[in-house]
Motif scaffolding. Structure first.
Motif, PDB file in Angstrom:
ATOM      1  N   GLY A  79       9.995  -0.525   6.056  1.00 18.44           N
ATOM      2  CA  GLY A  79      10.844   0.370   6.830  1.00 18.44           C
ATOM      3  C   GLY A  79      10.087   1.414   7.611  1.00 18.44           C
ATOM      4  N   SER A  80       8.782   1.573   7.356  1.00 15.16           N
ATOM      5  CA  SER A  80       7.994   2.561   8.091  1.00 15.16           C
ATOM      6  C   SER A  80       6.691   1.963   8.594  1.00 15.16           C
ATOM      7  CB  SER A  80       7.711   3.784   7.216  1.00 15.16           C
ATOM      8  OG  SER A  80       6.964   3.412   6.073  1.00 15.16           O
ATOM      9  N   GLY A  81       6.746   0.709   9.023  1.00 16.88           N
ATOM     10  CA  GLY A  81       5.563   0.089   9.599  1.00 16.88           C
ATOM     11  C   GLY A  81       5.083  -1.108   8.816  1.00 16.88           C
ATOM     12  N   GLN A  82       3.968  -1.653   9.267  1.00 11.71           N
ATOM     13  CA  GLN A  82       3.422  -2.872   8.686  1.00 11.71           C
ATOM     14  C   GLN A  82       2.387  -2.554   7.615  1.00 11.71           C
ATOM     15  OE1 GLN A  82       1.147  -5.820  11.246  1.00 11.71           O
ATOM     16  NE2 GLN A  82       3.142  -6.801  11.185  1.00 11.71           N
ATOM     17  N   SER A  83       2.372  -3.357   6.565  1.00  8.68           N
ATOM     18  CA  SER A  83       1.410  -3.191   5.483  1.00  8.68           C
ATOM     19  C   SER A  83       0.572  -4.459   5.369  1.00  8.68           C
ATOM     20  CB  SER A  83       2.131  -2.917   4.163  1.00  8.68           C
ATOM     21  OG  SER A  83       1.206  -2.751   3.097  1.00  8.68           O
ATOM     22  N   GLN A  84      -0.751  -4.287   5.333  1.00  7.80           N
ATOM     23  CA  GLN A  84      -1.645  -5.423   5.156  1.00  7.80           C
ATOM     24  C   GLN A  84      -1.868  -5.641   3.660  1.00  7.80           C
ATOM     25  OE1 GLN A  84      -5.017  -4.047   7.476  1.00  7.80           O
ATOM     26  NE2 GLN A  84      -4.343  -5.234   9.263  1.00  7.80           N
ATOM     27  N   ILE A  85      -1.562  -6.845   3.214  1.00  2.00           N
ATOM     28  CA  ILE A  85      -1.647  -7.184   1.795  1.00  2.00           C
ATOM     29  C   ILE A  85      -2.794  -8.154   1.562  1.00  2.00           C
ATOM     30  CG2 ILE A  85      -0.378  -8.015  -0.208  1.00  2.00           C
ATOM     31  CD1 ILE A  85       1.019  -5.679   1.082  1.00  2.00           C
ATOM     32  N   LYS A  86      -3.554  -7.932   0.502  1.00  2.00           N
ATOM     33  CA  LYS A  86      -4.602  -8.855   0.097  1.00  2.00           C
ATOM     34  C   LYS A  86      -4.414  -9.209  -1.375  1.00  2.00           C
ATOM     35  CE  LYS A  86      -8.061  -7.304   3.457  1.00  2.00           C
ATOM     36  NZ  LYS A  86      -9.436  -6.769   3.639  1.00  2.00           N
ATOM     37  N   LEU A  87      -4.561 -10.499  -1.667  1.00  2.00           N
ATOM     38  CA  LEU A  87      -4.387 -10.993  -3.027  1.00  2.00           C
ATOM     39  C   LEU A  87      -5.738 -11.385  -3.602  1.00  2.00           C
ATOM     40  CD1 LEU A  87      -1.856 -12.268  -1.098  1.00  2.00           C
ATOM     41  CD2 LEU A  87      -0.980 -12.633  -3.405  1.00  2.00           C
ATOM     42  N   TYR A  88      -5.972 -10.970  -4.843  1.00  2.00           N
ATOM     43  CA  TYR A  88      -7.254 -11.210  -5.490  1.00  2.00           C
ATOM     44  C   TYR A  88      -7.045 -12.114  -6.714  1.00  2.00           C
ATOM     45  CZ  TYR A  88      -8.725  -7.388  -2.473  1.00  2.00           C
ATOM     46  OH  TYR A  88      -8.976  -6.599  -1.374  1.00  2.00           O
ATOM     47  N   ALA A  89      -7.949 -12.028  -7.652  1.00  2.00           N
ATOM     48  CA  ALA A  89      -7.936 -12.916  -8.809  1.00  2.00           C
ATOM     49  C   ALA A  89      -6.638 -12.795  -9.594  1.00  2.00           C
ATOM     50  CB  ALA A  89      -9.126 -12.600  -9.709  1.00  2.00           C
ATOM     51  N   GLY A  90      -6.200 -13.921 -10.142  1.00  7.02           N
ATOM     52  CA  GLY A  90      -5.005 -13.920 -10.975  1.00  7.02           C
ATOM     53  C   GLY A  90      -4.265 -15.241 -10.911  1.00  7.02           C
ATOM     54  N   ASN A  91      -3.037 -15.211 -11.422  1.00  3.57           N
ATOM     55  CA  ASN A  91      -2.193 -16.400 -11.438  1.00  3.57           C
ATOM     56  C   ASN A  91      -0.746 -15.982 -11.214  1.00  3.57           C
ATOM     57  OD1 ASN A  91      -1.314 -15.362 -14.002  1.00  3.57           O
ATOM     58  ND2 ASN A  91      -3.063 -16.381 -14.965  1.00  3.57           N
ATOM     59  N   GLU A  92       0.200 -16.898 -11.475  1.00  2.00           N
ATOM     60  CA  GLU A  92       1.615 -16.590 -11.233  1.00  2.00           C
ATOM     61  C   GLU A  92       2.144 -15.500 -12.156  1.00  2.00           C
ATOM     62  OE1 GLU A  92       3.956 -20.110 -11.384  1.00  2.00           O
ATOM     63  OE2 GLU A  92       3.142 -20.919  -9.504  1.00  2.00           O
ATOM     64  N   GLN A  93       1.478 -15.282 -13.277  1.00  2.00           N
ATOM     65  CA  GLN A  93       1.931 -14.282 -14.240  1.00  2.00           C
ATOM     66  C   GLN A  93       1.397 -12.896 -13.931  1.00  2.00           C
ATOM     67  OE1 GLN A  93       4.133 -15.113 -16.703  1.00  2.00           O
ATOM     68  NE2 GLN A  93       4.337 -12.914 -17.122  1.00  2.00           N
ATOM     69  N   LYS A  94       0.118 -12.824 -13.545  1.00  2.34           N
ATOM     70  CA  LYS A  94      -0.498 -11.522 -13.296  1.00  2.34           C
ATOM     71  C   LYS A  94      -1.590 -11.662 -12.251  1.00  2.34           C
ATOM     72  CE  LYS A  94      -2.157  -7.441 -15.838  1.00  2.34           C
ATOM     73  NZ  LYS A  94      -2.466  -6.901 -17.184  1.00  2.34           N
ATOM     74  N   ARG A  95      -1.614 -10.743 -11.296  1.00  6.30           N
ATOM     75  CA  ARG A  95      -2.580 -10.824 -10.204  1.00  6.30           C
ATOM     76  C   ARG A  95      -2.907  -9.427  -9.690  1.00  6.30           C
ATOM     77  NH1 ARG A  95      -4.090 -14.968  -7.031  1.00  6.30           N
ATOM     78  NH2 ARG A  95      -2.452 -16.316  -7.865  1.00  6.30           N
ATOM     79  N   VAL A  96      -4.132  -9.250  -9.232  1.00  9.84           N
ATOM     80  CA  VAL A  96      -4.549  -8.005  -8.590  1.00  9.84           C
ATOM     81  C   VAL A  96      -4.251  -8.110  -7.097  1.00  9.84           C
ATOM     82  CG1 VAL A  96      -6.502  -6.513  -8.004  1.00  9.84           C
ATOM     83  CG2 VAL A  96      -6.319  -7.490 -10.305  1.00  9.84           C
ATOM     84  N   ILE A  97      -3.569  -7.102  -6.562  1.00 17.96           N
ATOM     85  CA  ILE A  97      -3.142  -7.121  -5.162  1.00 17.96           C
ATOM     86  C   ILE A  97      -3.359  -5.735  -4.564  1.00 17.96           C
ATOM     87  CG2 ILE A  97      -1.186  -7.455  -3.578  1.00 17.96           C
ATOM     88  CD1 ILE A  97       0.023  -9.363  -5.595  1.00 17.96           C
ATOM     89  N   SER A  98      -3.789  -5.700  -3.296  1.00 16.45           N
ATOM     90  CA  SER A  98      -3.944  -4.424  -2.596  1.00 16.45           C
ATOM     91  C   SER A  98      -2.988  -4.364  -1.418  1.00 16.45           C
ATOM     92  CB  SER A  98      -5.387  -4.243  -2.100  1.00 16.45           C
ATOM     93  OG  SER A  98      -5.675  -5.156  -1.053  1.00 16.45           O
ATOM     94  N   ALA A  99      -2.685  -3.153  -0.979  1.00 13.74           N
ATOM     95  CA  ALA A  99      -1.791  -2.937   0.165  1.00 13.74           C
ATOM     96  C   ALA A  99      -2.262  -1.735   0.960  1.00 13.74           C
ATOM     97  CB  ALA A  99      -0.349  -2.733  -0.300  1.00 13.74           C
TER      98      ALA A  99
END
Length: 279
Positions: free
Chosen positions: A101-121
């Motif tokens: 709602g206030s602009g675009q966010s760049q997301i990056k996905l790191y190590a993990g699986n469907e249950q748990k994963r490290v993600i940045s925004a």
């Protein structure tokens, strides 16, 4: 009407995800559903509702707080939306741009699986202008300013990281910060209300935080709250630009890039469960 949902959490900050990507027609509002589904007694229970829409390449997430109010942005919510899109097979690869709602966010996905994963925004450039936050003040910036609450004066600082935040520094959390946060959230100086963060500086690379979120109340963590706390900590000269933000549920890494001037957060996301809800 039966709706499928999924529930995820980011360091205790939990959201219900509603997939509206394949729904066409006029845009809908979800205030009532958010209040019902987030209710811990009569609904599922959550800090907020994430509504996904769009199409491949242009996915959007709208955030509704537990009280039904719409929020401009959620750092944890954006990261959860990205994990849902990955788990559902709607995106492949390790990065995407997500519309908020206030602009675009760049997301990056790191190590993990469907249950748990490290993600940045990415959360964009912090805005200290009182008109943009907004703050009802004739000052251009609201840094180290006094606000009165319960007949006491508090030194506070405000910033927008896509949504409004008020930061207070303290030596410890042995006080009723929840009640103070509730009062400050709806203080007349903040026409759109405000998220409140209570921050203890550990050293120049670590801070501890307690979050009182607008429209939610006390939460175990807040992505934008962590980013706002770091932005103000840097402005006050308390920390470096790379900071580990310690919440009641774990650690979120925050980085304020000196070149791009953009804030970003990085930490774990966990899938809880999926189900169906009768609206």
């Amino acid at each position: 009407m039966i709706k499928s949902f999924s529930k995820y959490q980011a360091l205790g900050n939990n959201f219900i995800v509603l997939d509206e990507i394949c729904v066409h027609g006029k845009s809908r509002k979800f205030e009532n559903l958010a209040r019902d589904i987030c209710d811990p007694t009569h609904g599922i229970g959550a800090d907020g509702l994430l509504v996904l829409s769009g199409e491949p390449g242009v996915y959007r997430v709208d955030i509704y707080n537990a009280d039904g109010s719409w929020a401009e942005k959620s750092g944890n919510g954006s990261r959860i939306a990205a994990m849902y899109l990955t788990n559902s097979g709607l995106i492949s690869g390790n990065s995407l741009d997500l519309i908020t709602g206030s602009g675009q966010s760049q997301i990056k996905l790191y190590a993990g699986n469907e249950q748990k994963r490290v993600i940045s925004a990415s959360l964009g450039v912090p805005d200290f202008n009182t008109k943009k936050i907004p703050v009802a003040s004739d000052k251009k910036f609201f840094i180290s300013q006094t606000i009165h609450c319960f007949n006491r004066a508090y030194i506070t600082s405000a910033v927008s990281v896509g949504n409004p935040h008020l930061i207070l520094f303290c030596d410890d959390f042995d006080f009723d910060w929840q009640t103070i946060g509730s009062e400050l959230e709806s203080h007349p100086m903040f026409p759109n209300r405000v998220n409140v963060g209570f921050v203890k500086v550990i050293d120049d690379k670590n801070i501890d935080i307690r979050d009182f979120e607008r429209g939610v109340g006390p939460t175990d963590s807040s992505g934008t709250g962590a980013a706002a706390a770091v932005a103000i900590s840097v402005m006050r000269g308390f920390t470096d630009r790379k900071v580990s933000v310690h919440s009641q549920a774990g650690i979120l890494r925050v980085y304020w890039d000196s070149k791009s001037d953009e804030l970003s957060i990085k930490g774990p996301i966990e899938f809880i469960f999926s189900g169906e809800y009768d609206t």
